[in-house]
Design a protein around this motif. Structure first.
Motif, PDB file in Angstrom:
ATOM      1  N   VAL A 144       0.871  -1.163   0.000  1.00 18.84           N
ATOM      2  CA  VAL A 144       0.000   0.000   0.000  1.00 18.84           C
ATOM      3  C   VAL A 144       0.913   1.219   0.000  1.00 18.84           C
ATOM      4  CG1 VAL A 144      -1.710   1.343   1.289  1.00 18.84           C
ATOM      5  CG2 VAL A 144      -1.893  -1.155   1.194  1.00 18.84           C
ATOM      6  N   LEU A 145       0.729   2.093  -0.955  1.00 24.95           N
ATOM      7  CA  LEU A 145       1.455   3.352  -1.044  1.00 24.95           C
ATOM      8  C   LEU A 145       0.478   4.433  -0.606  1.00 24.95           C
ATOM      9  CD1 LEU A 145       3.678   5.311  -1.937  1.00 24.95           C
ATOM     10  CD2 LEU A 145       2.862   5.014  -4.294  1.00 24.95           C
ATOM     11  N   ALA A 146       0.704   5.002   0.578  1.00 23.21           N
ATOM     12  CA  ALA A 146      -0.278   5.924   1.164  1.00 23.21           C
ATOM     13  C   ALA A 146       0.323   7.299   1.399  1.00 23.21           C
ATOM     14  CB  ALA A 146      -0.795   5.355   2.482  1.00 23.21           C
ATOM     15  N   ALA A 147      -0.453   8.316   1.039  1.00 24.53           N
ATOM     16  CA  ALA A 147      -0.057   9.692   1.329  1.00 24.53           C
ATOM     17  C   ALA A 147      -0.218   9.934   2.827  1.00 24.53           C
ATOM     18  CB  ALA A 147      -0.910  10.664   0.533  1.00 24.53           C
ATOM     19  N   LYS A 148       0.734  10.648   3.414  1.00 26.63           N
ATOM     20  CA  LYS A 148       0.673  10.968   4.832  1.00 26.63           C
ATOM     21  C   LYS A 148      -0.318  12.097   5.108  1.00 26.63           C
ATOM     22  CE  LYS A 148       4.922  10.909   6.771  1.00 26.63           C
ATOM     23  NZ  LYS A 148       6.393  11.098   6.823  1.00 26.63           N
ATOM     24  N   SER A 149      -0.728  12.773   4.090  1.00 25.00           N
ATOM     25  CA  SER A 149      -1.679  13.888   4.171  1.00 25.00           C
ATOM     26  C   SER A 149      -3.064  13.390   4.595  1.00 25.00           C
ATOM     27  CB  SER A 149      -1.770  14.536   2.786  1.00 25.00           C
ATOM     28  OG  SER A 149      -2.880  15.364   2.670  1.00 25.00           O
TER      29      SER A 149
ATOM     30  N   MET B 121      -5.883   2.869  -7.360  1.00 21.85           N
ATOM     31  CA  MET B 121      -6.341   3.901  -6.433  1.00 21.85           C
ATOM     32  C   MET B 121      -7.848   3.722  -6.306  1.00 21.85           C
ATOM     33  SD  MET B 121      -6.096   8.032  -6.577  1.00 21.85           S
ATOM     34  CE  MET B 121      -4.409   8.231  -6.087  1.00 21.85           C
ATOM     35  N   LEU B 122      -8.259   3.022  -5.288  1.00 20.34           N
ATOM     36  CA  LEU B 122      -9.664   2.669  -5.138  1.00 20.34           C
ATOM     37  C   LEU B 122     -10.399   3.646  -4.221  1.00 20.34           C
ATOM     38  CD1 LEU B 122      -9.087  -1.169  -4.894  1.00 20.34           C
ATOM     39  CD2 LEU B 122      -9.701   0.166  -6.909  1.00 20.34           C
ATOM     40  N   MET B 123      -9.909   3.856  -3.010  1.00 24.38           N
ATOM     41  CA  MET B 123     -10.401   4.857  -2.058  1.00 24.38           C
ATOM     42  C   MET B 123     -11.916   4.825  -1.855  1.00 24.38           C
ATOM     43  SD  MET B 123      -7.686   7.888  -3.040  1.00 24.38           S
ATOM     44  CE  MET B 123      -8.853   9.148  -2.761  1.00 24.38           C
ATOM     45  N   LEU B 124     -12.522   3.673  -1.929  1.00 27.65           N
ATOM     46  CA  LEU B 124     -13.953   3.560  -1.698  1.00 27.65           C
ATOM     47  C   LEU B 124     -14.236   3.315  -0.222  1.00 27.65           C
ATOM     48  CD1 LEU B 124     -16.769   3.485  -2.976  1.00 27.65           C
ATOM     49  CD2 LEU B 124     -16.465   1.033  -3.263  1.00 27.65           C
ATOM     50  N   VAL B 125     -13.502   2.405   0.387  1.00 30.83           N
ATOM     51  CA  VAL B 125     -13.678   2.078   1.802  1.00 30.83           C
ATOM     52  C   VAL B 125     -12.788   2.966   2.670  1.00 30.83           C
ATOM     53  CG1 VAL B 125     -13.423   0.258   3.529  1.00 30.83           C
ATOM     54  CG2 VAL B 125     -14.336  -0.285   1.261  1.00 30.83           C
ATOM     55  N   ASP B 126     -11.550   3.106   2.268  1.00 29.03           N
ATOM     56  CA  ASP B 126     -10.565   3.906   3.012  1.00 29.03           C
ATOM     57  C   ASP B 126     -10.359   5.215   2.258  1.00 29.03           C
ATOM     58  OD1 ASP B 126     -10.018   1.708   4.877  1.00 29.03           O
ATOM     59  OD2 ASP B 126      -9.168   0.739   3.108  1.00 29.03           O
ATOM     60  N   PRO B 127     -10.767   6.348   2.836  1.00 30.86           N
ATOM     61  CA  PRO B 127     -10.895   7.583   2.063  1.00 30.86           C
ATOM     62  C   PRO B 127      -9.619   8.356   1.764  1.00 30.86           C
ATOM     63  CG  PRO B 127     -11.512   7.992   4.334  1.00 30.86           C
ATOM     64  CD  PRO B 127     -11.245   6.510   4.213  1.00 30.86           C
ATOM     65  N   HIS B 128      -8.559   8.169   2.530  1.00 31.13           N
ATOM     66  CA  HIS B 128      -7.354   8.977   2.305  1.00 31.13           C
ATOM     67  C   HIS B 128      -6.594   8.466   1.085  1.00 31.13           C
ATOM     68  CE1 HIS B 128      -8.350   9.507   6.606  1.00 31.13           C
ATOM     69  NE2 HIS B 128      -8.122  10.770   6.280  1.00 31.13           N
ATOM     70  N   VAL B 129      -5.868   9.358   0.445  1.00 34.44           N
ATOM     71  CA  VAL B 129      -5.185   9.027  -0.807  1.00 34.44           C
ATOM     72  C   VAL B 129      -4.211   7.871  -0.584  1.00 34.44           C
ATOM     73  CG1 VAL B 129      -3.612   9.870  -2.584  1.00 34.44           C
ATOM     74  CG2 VAL B 129      -5.435  11.365  -1.711  1.00 34.44           C
TER      75      VAL B 129
ATOM     76  N   HIS C 155      -3.108   0.689  -3.960  1.00 33.30           N
ATOM     77  CA  HIS C 155      -2.756  -0.706  -3.725  1.00 33.30           C
ATOM     78  C   HIS C 155      -1.768  -1.048  -4.838  1.00 33.30           C
ATOM     79  CE1 HIS C 155      -5.997  -1.514  -0.788  1.00 33.30           C
ATOM     80  NE2 HIS C 155      -6.545  -0.481  -1.419  1.00 33.30           N
ATOM     81  N   VAL C 156      -0.591  -1.497  -4.472  1.00 37.44           N
ATOM     82  CA  VAL C 156       0.454  -1.812  -5.448  1.00 37.44           C
ATOM     83  C   VAL C 156       0.530  -3.331  -5.530  1.00 37.44           C
ATOM     84  CG1 VAL C 156       2.879  -1.516  -6.063  1.00 37.44           C
ATOM     85  CG2 VAL C 156       1.685   0.284  -4.769  1.00 37.44           C
ATOM     86  N   ILE C 157       0.163  -3.858  -6.687  1.00 44.16           N
ATOM     87  CA  ILE C 157       0.045  -5.296  -6.857  1.00 44.16           C
ATOM     88  C   ILE C 157       1.015  -5.761  -7.946  1.00 44.16           C
ATOM     89  CG2 ILE C 157      -1.558  -7.212  -7.236  1.00 44.16           C
ATOM     90  CD1 ILE C 157      -2.435  -5.341  -4.923  1.00 44.16           C
ATOM     91  N   PRO C 158       2.103  -6.436  -7.543  1.00 46.01           N
ATOM     92  CA  PRO C 158       2.985  -7.002  -8.567  1.00 46.01           C
ATOM     93  C   PRO C 158       2.266  -8.184  -9.241  1.00 46.01           C
ATOM     94  CG  PRO C 158       3.749  -7.611  -6.362  1.00 46.01           C
ATOM     95  CD  PRO C 158       2.571  -6.715  -6.190  1.00 46.01           C
ATOM     96  N   ARG C 159       2.368  -8.271 -10.553  1.00 47.20           N
ATOM     97  CA  ARG C 159       1.655  -9.308 -11.304  1.00 47.20           C
ATOM     98  C   ARG C 159       2.651 -10.226 -11.986  1.00 47.20           C
ATOM     99  NH1 ARG C 159      -3.583  -8.164 -12.240  1.00 47.20           N
ATOM    100  NH2 ARG C 159      -3.658 -10.437 -12.214  1.00 47.20           N
TER     101      ARG C 159
END
Length: 143
Positions: A36-41, A81-89, A92-96
């Motif tokens: 998860v790459l999350a903005a601290k803002s 960048m889904l932000m539906l359940v968890d609102p802050h920027v 989800h980083v998914i290696p494939r």
């Protein structure tokens, strides 16, 4: 730190911290090395982030791709960048990859290779597995 960062297990899942971003191990792994790459803002809209956060994003994504490339040998990488359940920027980083990958005693297949990631089939990690994975990924992080 905002509530979204806390929901993803900070500080136990912290792989790397930057001025504007944190990189966290995703506690549920749809593929090995998912982050998860999350903005601290406290921003809840991508466009509301400060300009410095956007500039730093280039450095952070390059480090993520370097580390996951070495650790997981991914074929593609998805930033969701889904932000539906968890609102802050956050992303989800998914290696494939085609098949499965192994790291620190954990083997995970990409159950949806060639399609959108199967987030609902993610393997939940226990606290010991999370600690091992965080330590493993930190070892691949560029300085």
């Amino acid at each position: 730190m905002n509530a979204t960062i806390g929901k993803f297990g900070f500080p136990a899942t912290l792989v790397r911290e930057y001025a504007h971003w944190v990189v966290l191990l995703r506690p549920a792994q749809p593929t090995l090395g998912s982050l998860v790459l999350a903005a601290k803002s406290d921003a809840t809209a991508f466009g509301d982030l400060p300009a410095a956060a956007f500039a730093e994003l280039a450095v952070v994504t390059a480090a993520i791709e370097h580390a996951l490339g070495a650790a997981v040998r991914y074929d593609r990488i998805n930033y969701l960048m889904l932000m539906l359940v968890d609102p802050h920027v956050h992303f989800h980083v998914i290696p494939r990859y085609d098949g499965e990958r192994e790291g620190r005693g954990l083997t995970i297949a990409d159950a949806a290779w060639g399609k959108p990631p199967a987030l609902g089939e993610a393997r939940a990690l226990d606290a010991d597995e999370q600690a091992r994975m965080v330590d493993w990924l930190k070892g691949y992080w560029p300085d």
